[in-house]
Every structure is written in structure tokens, then in C-alpha cells.
Design a protein around this motif. Structure first.
Motif: not given
Lengths: 112, 116
Positions: A2, A28-32, A72, A94-96, A99, A101
Motif C-alpha cells: 500500500q 489496498t481496498s476498503n482501508p480505515n 481510497r 490500516t487494513r484492520g 495490521y 499502520y
């Protein structure tokens, strides 16, 4: 992997002018997504975070707002800047939960 | 509210000296713990992180940190610092819960200066 693109790197704006800082993410997709402000002696203060498109949570009351028009893309805005808005603004993702940051390179904002 | 405390704001060491930077947090539940470093003019970089398992965590550049749950601490150590370790160091904590945005709370940072 990412990647975070954050611009501009530096910005000098007069008091009362509007602000728009953009952060875009690749890889990446749908990250925070997060906006932090770093001030000398105060560490990094979380301003806003987003867990999805159109979903914004504000951590501290202030003169700023955030939006997430696309998965994004994360935008930090102000209608009228104050001197106290000066600082170093960082975008992070972050992806979740499992993971870490990743941080962008930041924008140094000086309000004059 | 969760808080993260770094009691040493400025540390000055000579090369080859040992380093220990303190970090304490206030949250009593499950936590994920991080140390980040920011070299002059550069991005924040991850030094090391603790999620679970062995409480002694090895990171990059010879750094390590020990999670002591009973003391709510995650101190950063390095046996022998180098001039190139001059930087600002941030401890950060994330509550290990689902939901809540996976927010990362930072300490105020410790500015380390290593003198030749």
C-alpha cells in the motif's frame, strides 16, 4: 504494497482562507483512514477517522472537517483557517485490527 | 479515555550508551502496542509492534521493547545507540477490540539526540 499519496508537502495560507488537503491510497481496498495533526511537544493527535465511504468520525471539536468521497480518497477541509490550525498533518491507513499502520509524508501547514 | 504517556521528552546520550525510553498506557483491556520513529525530515516509520505472544519484541535497527502487562508499560531499549539514532520516538497504543475504528493513540514523543 500500500502507498499513500499526500499533497501538498507544504502550504502557507492566510487566516480566513479555505483549506483542502487530499490523501489518496493505492494498493489496498476498503482501508480505515485517519487524519492526524502533529504539533511540537504534543505528539500526534487524531483528528478524524473513516471506516468506509461517507463515514467520518471526529475525535476533537475543531475548525476542520473531513470527507471520504471514494474508498481510497480522504480529504481534510476548512472553510476559514485559524492561526491555531497551523501544524503538520498526516494521513494514515490500516487494513484492520491485525495490521499495522502506514503513514503519508505529511503536509506542513502554516497559517499566517 | 485512553492515554499514552512518554515521560522523557528530551534525551541526550553519547554514542554507545544504552537507551531506554518509557511508555505507559492507561487502558486495561487487550492492546496492540507500537513504537514509531521519525528521523529529521522523514516519514514516520514503524520500529516494532506487539500484538500477542512473546512480550519481548525485536524491531529494526537493533531496537527492542518489552511489554509488561502488570505495569501497563512498553519500554523501548537499545543496548548501544549510534549518532544515526537521533530522531523523535513515538509510542502508540491501539485497543484490541473489533469496531471503534482501530484508532491509534500516540504519546507526546521523545526527542533523542545522540552526540559523537
Amino acid at each position: 504494497s500500500q502507498t499513500i499519496h499526500q499533497w501538498p508537502a507544504t502550504l502557507v495560507q492566510p487566516v480566513g482562507s479555505p483549506l483542502s488537503l487530499e490523501c489518496t491510497v493505492e494498493g489496498t481496498s476498503n482501508p480505515n483512514l485517519y487524519w492526524y495533526r502533529q504539533a511540537a511537544g504534543r505528539g500526534l493527535q487524531l483528528l478524524f477517522y473513516s471506516v468506509g465511504i461517507g463515514q467520518i468520525s471526529s475525535e476533537v471539536p475543531q475548525n476542520l472537517s473531513a470527507s471520504r468521497p471514494q474508498d481510497r480518497q480522504f480529504i481534510l477541509s476548512s472553510k476559514k483557517l485559524l492561526l491555531s490550525d497551523s501544524g503538520f498533518y498526516l494521513c494514515a491507513i490500516t487494513r484492520g485490527t491485525a495490521y499495522g499502520y502506514t503513514f503519508g509524508s505529511g503536509t506542513r501547514l502554516t497559517v499566517v | 479515555a485512553q492515554s499514552v504517556s512518554q515521560h522523557n521528552h528530551h534525551v541526550i546520550l553519547s554514542e554507545a550508551a544504552s537507551l531506554e525510553l518509557g511508555c505507559n498506557y492507561s487502558y486495561g483491556g487487550t492492546v496492540n502496542l507500537f513504537w514509531y520513529v521519525q528521523y529529521p525530515g522523514q516519514h514516520l516509520q514503524l520500529l516494532l509492534k506487539y500484538f500477542s505472544g512473546d512480550p519481548l519484541v525485536k524491531g529494526i535497527k537493533g531496537f527492542e521493547a518489552e511489554f509488561i502487562k502488570s505495569k501497563f508499560s512498553f519500554n523501548l531499549r537499545k543496548p548501544s545507540v549510534q549518532w544515526s539514532d537521533t530522531a523523535e520516538y513515538f509510542c502508540a497504543v491501539r485497543r484490541g477490540l473489533t469496531g471503534g475504528g482501530n484508532k491509534l493513540t500516540f504519546g507526546t514523543g521523545t526527542q533523542l539526540k545522540v552526540e559523537l
